[in-house]
Scaffold this motif. Structure first.
Motif, short mmCIF file in Angstrom:
data_model
loop_
_atom_site.label_atom_id
_atom_site.label_comp_id
_atom_site.label_asym_id
_atom_site.label_seq_id
_atom_site.Cartn_x
_atom_site.Cartn_y
_atom_site.Cartn_z
N LYS A 128 0.88 -1.18 0.00
CA LYS A 128 0.00 0.00 0.00
C LYS A 128 0.91 1.23 0.00
CE LYS A 128 -4.02 -2.14 0.70
NZ LYS A 128 -3.58 -3.36 -0.01
N PHE A 129 0.57 2.18 -0.85
CA PHE A 129 1.36 3.40 -0.93
C PHE A 129 0.64 4.47 -0.12
CE2 PHE A 129 3.52 7.03 -2.54
CZ PHE A 129 4.76 6.58 -2.98
N ILE A 130 1.30 4.92 0.96
CA ILE A 130 0.66 5.91 1.85
C ILE A 130 0.62 7.25 1.12
CG2 ILE A 130 0.78 7.00 4.12
CD1 ILE A 130 2.41 4.56 5.07
N GLY A 131 -0.55 7.87 1.11
CA GLY A 131 -0.72 9.11 0.35
C GLY A 131 -1.45 8.88 -0.96
N ILE A 132 -1.67 7.59 -1.28
CA ILE A 132 -2.50 7.22 -2.44
C ILE A 132 -3.58 6.25 -1.95
CG2 ILE A 132 -2.59 6.10 -4.70
CD1 ILE A 132 0.37 6.81 -5.07
N ASP A 133 -3.12 5.21 -1.24
CA ASP A 133 -4.05 4.19 -0.75
C ASP A 133 -4.56 4.51 0.66
OD1 ASP A 133 -3.70 2.49 -3.07
OD2 ASP A 133 -1.70 2.10 -2.30
N SER A 134 -3.95 5.48 1.31
CA SER A 134 -4.37 5.92 2.65
C SER A 134 -3.97 7.40 2.77
CB SER A 134 -3.71 5.06 3.72
OG SER A 134 -2.31 5.15 3.62
N PRO A 135 -4.46 8.11 3.81
CA PRO A 135 -4.23 9.57 3.86
C PRO A 135 -2.74 9.95 3.81
CG PRO A 135 -5.92 8.95 5.41
CD PRO A 135 -5.35 7.66 4.89
#
Ligand SMILES: NC(=O)c1ccc[n+]([C@@H]2O[C@H](COP(=O)([O-])OP(=O)(O)OC[C@H]3O[C@@H](n4cnc5c(N)ncnc54)[C@H](O)[C@@H]3O)[C@@H](O)[C@H]2O)c1
Ligand SMILES: [Zn+2]
Length: 359
Positions: A128-135
């Protein structure tokens, strides 16, 4: 929210200070960002809360703004991953990170990793890429898992530190290319990533040529001391041949992502040349595979970065040996997020635009 009572001479003033609130930006779909106040949350036990200093706009953020990633992005979402900041609070289980530390985040969450990943968690199946898949980081405060944190030396310039993430991409690409002194590399595409790849490639002692078609970027690359070819004006294959006694390039970095650079990459690579595929090709492209047979070429895929690439990038930024400040075209207040993205579409020449998340 706190309530404070102020005594001033003969009257009592009651003021409500909103110290529990923070500003956040939200991508709402349809080319739209909003800026909103929301509650500043305490970090969970394994989290760190960062007071975000700067957040750069990445090409991926622009793709999100254009709506091409709407299927993946959970709208409304705070995006952004190219950031720097200062630790503001830590969760109960967090050690080795302290309030006041300058930090950057490596925005990869591989907690869903499967055994088939062979230890390469940065490219694991469930990444999961943080900032794309999560805030993400385009907000005043950002809560992230503590394992994503890299500490910066105290003297680090936080403006430059917002370049650590894209610079780590370049460090990874050059490392996997095995480029060495005495070799010659050609970088196809002198956008933000290509320019950083060229800068890192030059630190190996190798000679570097950039091929670029955008006049503003050509000018910048020349100011940075690179030999630059505009393939619309000059024959790139002839030029590379002339610079290498006919041997052609040892390493080619494809960082433009268009069919014409995919066509030329196999022509400018010499015998046993290594071609590094940095650009993300959303659609299949045709490649002259005969040239791989004929010259024993190698194709090297590269994706994001590993821990050591972040460490190298942090060292380069902290030493400030390379002209990173030239990469920052503008710094704008967080509130201007909508205008910043609109301007990137109107003037695509800029390199890195940073949002100042505290004004
Ligand atoms: N591998 C990874 O993990 C990773 C990470 C970040 C970005 N990327 C990818 O890297 C690529 C570059 O990123 P960027 O932000 O610099 O993008 P960008 O679009 O700003 O840069 C591409 C550059 O290529 C130039 N170009 C276009 N056609 C050309 C041609 N025929 N010859 C020479 N140059 C040409 C453009 O003028 C532009 O300056 C993108 O595809 C991006 O998605 C990959
Ligand atoms: Zn990025």
């Amino acid at each position: 929210m706190t309530l404070s009572i102020l005594f001033s001479q003969d009257k009592i003033a009651v003021s409500v200070t909103k110290e529990g609130l923070m500003k956040t930006t939200l991508y709402q779909g349809n080319h739209t960002f909003t800026v909103e106040n929301k509650e500043k949350l305490p970090p969970k036990s394994d989290e760190v809360r960062i007071k975000v200093a700067y957040c750069g706009v990445c090409g991926t953020d622009v793709h999100i703004y254009h709506g091409v990633m709407d299927k993946r992005v959970n709208i409304p979402l705070t995006i952004g991953h190219e950031m720097s900041g200062i630790v503001d609070a830590i969760g109960a289980q967090v050690s080795h990170i302290h309030v006041g530390d300058k930090v950057v985040v490596r925005p990869l969450d591989s907690r869903g990793e499967k055994p088939s990943d062979k230890g390469f968690s940065h490219i694991c199946e469930d990444l999961k890429f943080i900032g794309i898949d999560s805030p993400g980081a385009m907000q005043q405060y950002w809560n992230v898992p503590a394992f994503t944190i890299h500490k910066l030396p105290e003297e680090t310039d936080l403006r430059l530190a917002a370049l650590v993430e894209p610079l780590a991409v370049a460090c990874h690409d050059v490392r996997l290319s095995r480029l060495k002194k005495s070799e010659m590399a050609v970088v196809l595409g002198g956008g933000p990533i290509g320019m950083l790849v060229a800068m890192v490639a030059r630190t190996t002692g190798a000679s570097v040529i950039i091929s670029e078609v955008n006049q503003t970027r050509i000018k910048l690359a020349r100011e940075l001391g690179f030999t630059v070819v505009d393939p619309g004006v000059e024959n790139l294959i002839d030029f590379v041949r002339s610079q290498t006694d006919g041997h052609l390039a040892d390493v080619v970095f494809e960082v433009a992502g268009v069919q014409s650079t995919v066509d030329i990459m196999v022509d400018i690579a010499g015998i046993r040349g290594r071609i590094v595929m940095v650009a993300i090709h959303g659609q299949p492209k045709s490649v002259d595979l005969f040239k791989f047979f004929w010259k024993e070429l190698q194709l090297i895929g590269v994706r994001v970065y590993e821990k050591e690439d972040y460490e190298t990038a942090i060292q380069l930024i902290t030493e400030n040996r390379l002209p990173f400040d030239k990469m920052i075209t503008a710094v704008k207040p967080l509130d201007h997020v909508q205008q910043v993205f609109e301007n990137i579409d109107k003037h695509p020449d800029g390199m890195k635009i940073l949002l100042d998340c505290q004004v």
